[in-house]
Design a protein around this motif. Structure first.
Motif, PDB file in Angstrom:
ATOM      1  N   ARG A  76       0.837  -1.211   0.000  1.00 52.19           N
ATOM      2  CA  ARG A  76       0.000   0.000   0.000  1.00 52.19           C
ATOM      3  C   ARG A  76       0.862   1.247   0.000  1.00 52.19           C
ATOM      4  O   ARG A  76       0.599   2.213  -0.726  1.00 52.19           O
ATOM      5  CB  ARG A  76      -0.879   0.006   1.251  1.00 52.19           C
ATOM      6  CG  ARG A  76      -2.130  -0.779   1.074  1.00 52.19           C
ATOM      7  CD  ARG A  76      -3.092  -0.712   2.237  1.00 52.19           C
ATOM      8  NE  ARG A  76      -2.634  -0.082   3.449  1.00 52.19           N
ATOM      9  CZ  ARG A  76      -2.660  -0.654   4.652  1.00 52.19           C
ATOM     10  NH1 ARG A  76      -3.104  -1.889   4.788  1.00 52.19           N
ATOM     11  NH2 ARG A  76      -2.245  -0.009   5.713  1.00 52.19           N
ATOM     12  N   TRP A 127      -8.681  -1.588  -0.121  1.00 56.26           N
ATOM     13  CA  TRP A 127      -8.963  -0.718  -1.271  1.00 56.26           C
ATOM     14  C   TRP A 127     -10.406  -0.855  -1.765  1.00 56.26           C
ATOM     15  O   TRP A 127     -10.805  -0.141  -2.687  1.00 56.26           O
ATOM     16  CB  TRP A 127      -8.023  -1.075  -2.428  1.00 56.26           C
ATOM     17  CG  TRP A 127      -6.624  -0.561  -2.297  1.00 56.26           C
ATOM     18  CD1 TRP A 127      -6.237   0.635  -1.752  1.00 56.26           C
ATOM     19  CD2 TRP A 127      -5.421  -1.217  -2.745  1.00 56.26           C
ATOM     20  NE1 TRP A 127      -4.865   0.759  -1.839  1.00 56.26           N
ATOM     21  CE2 TRP A 127      -4.335  -0.354  -2.447  1.00 56.26           C
ATOM     22  CE3 TRP A 127      -5.141  -2.428  -3.375  1.00 56.26           C
ATOM     23  CZ2 TRP A 127      -3.016  -0.672  -2.745  1.00 56.26           C
ATOM     24  CZ3 TRP A 127      -3.833  -2.745  -3.676  1.00 56.26           C
ATOM     25  CH2 TRP A 127      -2.783  -1.872  -3.363  1.00 56.26           C
ATOM     26  N   ARG A 150      -6.482   4.280  -5.276  1.00 60.00           N
ATOM     27  CA  ARG A 150      -6.954   2.902  -5.172  1.00 60.00           C
ATOM     28  C   ARG A 150      -7.038   2.292  -6.573  1.00 60.00           C
ATOM     29  O   ARG A 150      -7.394   2.963  -7.538  1.00 60.00           O
ATOM     30  CB  ARG A 150      -8.270   2.818  -4.395  1.00 60.00           C
ATOM     31  CG  ARG A 150      -9.523   3.112  -5.051  1.00 60.00           C
ATOM     32  CD  ARG A 150     -10.726   2.804  -4.195  1.00 60.00           C
ATOM     33  NE  ARG A 150     -11.325   1.518  -4.521  1.00 60.00           N
ATOM     34  CZ  ARG A 150     -12.061   1.299  -5.605  1.00 60.00           C
ATOM     35  NH1 ARG A 150     -12.280   2.232  -6.482  1.00 60.00           N
ATOM     36  NH2 ARG A 150     -12.574   0.098  -5.813  1.00 60.00           N
TER      37      ARG A 150
END
Ligand SMILES: [Zn+2]
Ligand SMILES: [Zn+2]
Length: 302
Positions: A45, A81, A57
């Motif tokens: 991430r 996400w 995302r």
């Protein structure tokens, strides 16, 4: 986690043993191809935010196949996400807890097969996050890319190809390091090589998949394992691998494949007796781990 530019619009992320790819450009839609071994979700991430900005995302998470080193963080990332996960429909039984993969074969020959006694063959259950790739070959979330069915290493294995710049993400259908020699594992010199042998259950299919990838004549390749490569060496290396495909001469799947269908595993040939005590493999694993640490630390200093 370092983000390394492979080509325009494709960046490689790396865990200790497996690669992942961020595909897409800043400000536009992007996807994550493969998700590494378990325990890396926060680092992935972070790397995605570094490349695409805070709160970015993906349109989708795409899996070349569901082995634990490629699907390890899929569920955690999908939840964070709120993104769908796509894999080939023939991979679904192995990603939904319905079936185990064909058992690994430590007798397939080469260093990695020898060491595979210590590698897990566990599967993950992606539940409702998992969707089937569209039948036509289009790739959700990415314009200009196609998926190609490349089974043999995993029943629903796919590779992703972008025609305009001739970029191939091959997963484990072929890789860019030689896992069959101890030096290959330690030095990780780029070299187009057969799929990881102990987890490949159908060598005829695996060979045909390499022939299919060779026909694409890619100019750049990012595989599941090994350094990305570009230039004429890619198409040449793939053509050579397709021509002289190194099938195992012994091992469980040398003369007969395991069989699978949309329900999962349906037939497994009998195992070949395994004479190597685990202790011998443990010594080999330790030696290779020490060698790899030395090589990687030298690389980082140099
Ligand atoms: Zn694999
Ligand atoms: Zn792999």
């Amino acid at each position: 986690m370092p983000v390394e530019e492979m080509t325009r619009g494709v960046a490689r992320l790396r865990t200790l043993i497996a690669n992942m790819y961020l595909v897409g450009t800043q400000g536009g839609p992007w996807v994550l191809v493969d998700t590494g071994t378990p325990g890396n979700a926060a680092r992935i991430r972070g790397a995605a935010e570094e490349r695409f900005g805070r709160d970015a995302r993906p349109e989708a998470i795409l899996l070349t196949h569901g082995h634990w080193d490629h699907a390890g963080c899929a569920l955690e990332l999908a939840a964070y996400w709120d993104a769908p996960i796509y894999a080939h429909r023939l991979e679904r039984p192995f990603l939904s807890g319905e079936s185990a993969y064909p058992p690994k074969d430590p007798m397939a020959g080469g260093a990695f097969s020898f060491l595979s006694r210590f590698f897990p063959s566990s599967t993950v259950d992606l539940g409702e996050c998992l969707l089937d790739l569209p039948e036509g070959g289009e790739v959700p979330g990415l314009v200009g890319w196609r998926w190609h069915f490349t089974p043999g290493h995993a029943p629903g294995h796919v590779a992703f190809f972008q025609r305009y710049e001739s970029v191939l993400l091959s997963g484990d259908a072929c890789i860019t390091m030689d896992l069959d020699s101890a030096m290959g594992i330690v030095a990780q010199e780029p070299r187009i090589s057969r799929p990881p042998a102990p987890f490949t259950y159908d060598w005829d299919q695996a060979h045909r998949s390499v022939e299919l990838l060779a026909d694409l004549r890619p100019a750049a390749i990012g595989a599941g394992h090994g350094e990305p490569m570009s230039g004429p060496a890619v198409a040449v290396g793939l053509a050579e691998l397709a021509r002289d495909f190194p099938r195992p001469r012994r091992g469980r799947y040398a003369s007969e494949p395991a069989r699978t269908d949309e329900t999962g595993l349906t037939f497994v040939p009998p195992p070949v007796p395994d004479p190597a005590p685990k202790i011998a493999a443990a010594v080999g694993l330790a030696a290779i781990a020490i060698g790899a640490v030395v090589v990687l630390s030298r690389r980082e200093r140099g």
